[in-house]
Design a protein around this motif. Structure first.
Motif, PDB file in Angstrom:
ATOM      1  N   ASP A 132       1.750 -13.457   3.889  1.00 40.21           N
ATOM      2  CA  ASP A 132       0.846 -12.884   3.977  1.00 40.21           C
ATOM      3  C   ASP A 132      -0.440 -12.439   2.993  1.00 40.21           C
ATOM      4  O   ASP A 132      -1.074 -11.712   2.999  1.00 40.21           O
ATOM      5  CB  ASP A 132       1.567 -10.901   3.865  1.00 40.21           C
ATOM      6  CG  ASP A 132       2.179 -11.216   2.722  1.00 40.21           C
ATOM      7  OD1 ASP A 132       2.061 -12.199   1.711  1.00 40.21           O
ATOM      8  OD2 ASP A 132       3.086 -10.344   1.791  1.00 40.21           O
ATOM      9  N   GLN A 147       2.348 -12.473   8.791  1.00 37.91           N
ATOM     10  CA  GLN A 147       2.286 -11.100   9.246  1.00 37.91           C
ATOM     11  C   GLN A 147       0.988 -10.054   9.422  1.00 37.91           C
ATOM     12  O   GLN A 147       0.008 -10.461   9.415  1.00 37.91           O
ATOM     13  CB  GLN A 147       3.286 -10.476   7.923  1.00 37.91           C
ATOM     14  CG  GLN A 147       4.138 -10.754   7.098  1.00 37.91           C
ATOM     15  CD  GLN A 147       4.735 -11.044   5.881  1.00 37.91           C
ATOM     16  OE1 GLN A 147       4.547  -9.664   5.898  1.00 37.91           O
ATOM     17  NE2 GLN A 147       5.398 -11.356   5.130  1.00 37.91           N
ATOM     18  N   LYS A 148       1.276  -8.951   9.738  1.00 32.05           N
ATOM     19  CA  LYS A 148      -0.360  -8.318  10.072  1.00 32.05           C
ATOM     20  C   LYS A 148      -0.742  -7.670   8.615  1.00 32.05           C
ATOM     21  O   LYS A 148      -0.011  -8.054   7.631  1.00 32.05           O
ATOM     22  CB  LYS A 148       0.470  -6.630  10.595  1.00 32.05           C
ATOM     23  CG  LYS A 148      -0.414  -5.808  11.338  1.00 32.05           C
ATOM     24  CD  LYS A 148       0.296  -4.378  11.910  1.00 32.05           C
ATOM     25  CE  LYS A 148      -0.850  -3.988  12.400  1.00 32.05           C
ATOM     26  NZ  LYS A 148      -0.899  -2.382  13.510  1.00 32.05           N
ATOM     27  N   ASN A 149      -2.028  -7.905   8.274  1.00 33.35           N
ATOM     28  CA  ASN A 149      -2.768  -7.474   7.857  1.00 33.35           C
ATOM     29  C   ASN A 149      -2.950  -8.596   6.345  1.00 33.35           C
ATOM     30  O   ASN A 149      -2.580  -8.622   5.439  1.00 33.35           O
ATOM     31  CB  ASN A 149      -2.273  -6.043   7.357  1.00 33.35           C
ATOM     32  CG  ASN A 149      -2.684  -5.124   8.041  1.00 33.35           C
ATOM     33  OD1 ASN A 149      -3.533  -5.164   8.939  1.00 33.35           O
ATOM     34  ND2 ASN A 149      -2.399  -3.946   8.133  1.00 33.35           N
ATOM     35  N   THR A 150      -2.667  -9.855   7.192  1.00 34.43           N
ATOM     36  CA  THR A 150      -2.759 -10.848   6.522  1.00 34.43           C
ATOM     37  C   THR A 150      -4.463 -11.273   5.179  1.00 34.43           C
ATOM     38  O   THR A 150      -5.098 -11.232   6.321  1.00 34.43           O
ATOM     39  CB  THR A 150      -2.306 -12.862   6.801  1.00 34.43           C
ATOM     40  OG1 THR A 150      -0.773 -12.223   7.624  1.00 34.43           O
ATOM     41  CG2 THR A 150      -1.946 -13.811   5.882  1.00 34.43           C
ATOM     42  N   SER A 186      -7.222 -10.696   8.516  1.00 34.84           N
ATOM     43  CA  SER A 186      -6.474 -10.332   9.910  1.00 34.84           C
ATOM     44  C   SER A 186      -5.915  -9.004  10.683  1.00 34.84           C
ATOM     45  O   SER A 186      -4.886  -8.715   9.692  1.00 34.84           O
ATOM     46  CB  SER A 186      -5.344 -11.689  10.057  1.00 34.84           C
ATOM     47  OG  SER A 186      -4.171 -11.551   9.419  1.00 34.84           O
ATOM     48  N   GLU A 187      -6.334  -8.755  11.650  1.00 35.62           N
ATOM     49  CA  GLU A 187      -5.495  -7.318  12.107  1.00 35.62           C
ATOM     50  C   GLU A 187      -4.692  -7.814  13.419  1.00 35.62           C
ATOM     51  O   GLU A 187      -4.523  -8.086  13.319  1.00 35.62           O
ATOM     52  CB  GLU A 187      -6.707  -6.731  11.702  1.00 35.62           C
ATOM     53  CG  GLU A 187      -7.306  -6.269  10.542  1.00 35.62           C
ATOM     54  CD  GLU A 187      -8.480  -4.715  10.936  1.00 35.62           C
ATOM     55  OE1 GLU A 187      -8.901  -3.995  10.211  1.00 35.62           O
ATOM     56  OE2 GLU A 187      -9.341  -5.287  12.470  1.00 35.62           O
TER      57      GLU A 187
END
Length: 208
Positions: free
Chosen positions: A103, A131-134, A207-208
């Motif tokens: 993350d 992972q999402k929102n890294t 990153s979204e």
């Protein structure tokens, strides 16, 4: 390329300080104050591991995957890490993280080795493995800063490129537009983290 930096690994720290002073390390340390207390961080192109001590001081429980193409650099990094620090080492020259799923991603002075098209692909490769929102911590040479700089700084960069082409087989003869390419590849810049010196820059992305 694998182990291309082995020849200069014993002298890398000295050479870095000789040419750029403490600015390369300072740009990386600037980003560390934005580290969360916990997380899973992939450090890609970690070099001699000098940054590991500083990460431990800021966030001792972060789990780290240290990816480095030079076995000589990895040997140095292992000697520098704290015994209680959780660090796994991955010796490869690709951007495959072997199911680590971070993350946090730290890219310290590695993207300048790739052209803009390759950087675009690298970003998407890492997004797919994270992972999402890294959060992305990126420090490197800034094309914009150098283009607007003095002839002396341009000469220093040119000599550095020639040196690495001779000693490590560095492929590029120019500095890619790293930071603009990161945004074009889909990363969102978080302006709070920006650091800029004569021709270095460090920024935090998500990153979204």
């Amino acid at each position: 390329m694998l182990n291309n930096f082995n020849h200069i690994s014993p002298y890398y720290r000295f050479l870095s300080r000789l040419v750029f002073g403490n600015s390369i390390l300072s740009s990386q340390l600037h980003l560390l104050k934005y580290l969360p207390p916990t997380g899973r961080m992939a450090i890609i192109g970690g070099g001699n591991g000098e940054i590991l001590n500083y990460i431990y001081q800021q966030a001792p429980t972060i789990e780290i995957l240290f990816v480095e193409a030079s076995s000589g650099m990895i040997s140095k990094a292992k000697k520098l890490q704290y015994k209680k620090q959780t660090v796994s080492y991955l010796h490869n020259s690709t951007f495959e993280l072997e199911d680590f799923c971070p993350d946090l991603i730290f890219l310290p002075y590695i993207l300048d080795m790739y052209d803009e098209q390759e950087i675009y692909k690298i970003v998407h490769c890492l997004i797919a493995q994270s992972q999402k929102n890294t959060k992305w911590f990126v420090s490197d040479f800034s094309k914009d800063k150098i283009s607007n700089g003095t002839w002396f700084n341009k000469l220093r960069l040119k000599l550095s490129i020639i040196f690495f082409k001779i000693t490590t087989g560095h492929r590029l003869s120019y500095l890619p537009d790293i930071f603009n390419t990161l945004v074009k590849a889909g990363l969102k810049s978080l302006e709070i983290s920006k650091y800029e010196s004569v021709f270095l820059k460090a920024s935090l992305y998500i990153s979204e």
